[in-house]
Enzyme design. Sequence first.
Site, mmCIF file in Angstrom:
data_model
loop_
_atom_site.group_PDB
_atom_site.id
_atom_site.type_symbol
_atom_site.label_atom_id
_atom_site.label_comp_id
_atom_site.label_asym_id
_atom_site.label_seq_id
_atom_site.Cartn_x
_atom_site.Cartn_y
_atom_site.Cartn_z
ATOM 1 C CG HIS A 58 -35.797 47.429 -11.003
ATOM 2 N ND1 HIS A 58 -36.504 47.750 -11.951
ATOM 3 C CD2 HIS A 58 -34.691 46.566 -11.599
ATOM 4 C CE1 HIS A 58 -36.331 47.322 -13.238
ATOM 5 N NE2 HIS A 58 -34.850 46.770 -13.071
ATOM 6 C CD GLU A 86 -30.622 43.500 -15.772
ATOM 7 O OE1 GLU A 86 -30.095 42.583 -15.455
ATOM 8 O OE2 GLU A 86 -31.918 43.641 -15.867
ATOM 9 N NE ARG A 144 -35.800 40.348 -22.711
ATOM 10 C CZ ARG A 144 -37.069 40.013 -22.375
ATOM 11 N NH1 ARG A 144 -37.825 39.057 -23.116
ATOM 12 N NH2 ARG A 144 -37.461 40.240 -21.219
#
Length: 250
Positions: A11, A89, A116
């Site tokens: 995105h 996600e 992350r």
Amino acid sequence: MAVTKLVLVRHGESQWNKENRFTGWYDVDLSEKGVSEAKAAGKLLKEEGYSFDFAYTSVLKRAIHTLWNVLDELDQAWLPVEKSWKLNERHYGALQGLNKAETAEKYGDEQVKQWRRGFAVTPPELTKDDERYPGHDPRYAKLSEKELPLTESLALTIDRVIPYWNETILPRMKSGERVIIAAHGNSLRALVKYLDNMSEEGILELNIPTGVPLVYEFDENFKPLKRYYLGNADEIAAKAAAVANQGKAK
């Protein structure tokens, strides 16, 4: 040799990408820049002669609206689309909504990099009474409690993305349909790791930029031959580096 192409698009920049916040399953929309990135991706695909038969996306509007803009530029707004939470996600647990740089200042760059990008590392869990718990969201009403994450690692994200790929997306490609997927940094990293048989160490360093078409070419047995981005290589490298730097203290 017959070559089949698949196009992946992360995105465009979201409002929380812009604010450098952990987003996960929070349903934040595109920024103005993100809309421009999505439109540019669609224009580039059109210039390169791409068209599609079917599209897949997540149930989060930053991916849905990216797909809308891409298809609009391709004059394929009519294209059938399947939305699935399995392309969402990665769920960032209790980190969702927090600023990445501030979190790095508090816990250190390496800890945030592991949260992350670490393969099996899960961020701190949500509790079920937290308003961010997906069980409170009507779009997930048909999911079992077992399917609703309190947090996710990339490994857990792979556990939902890859069965969906093998059971739903790949059969459609094998039937001859041209497919585009608009999704998220980590759901796409999950797919890339699987398709490229990438190591846990290798995936740690992979950063997918927003709004840039990523093309896979497959042979007649649907084994990946190569992957490449469409667009200016220097600009793409700079965008990928910016993604990597989001989790560092200022």
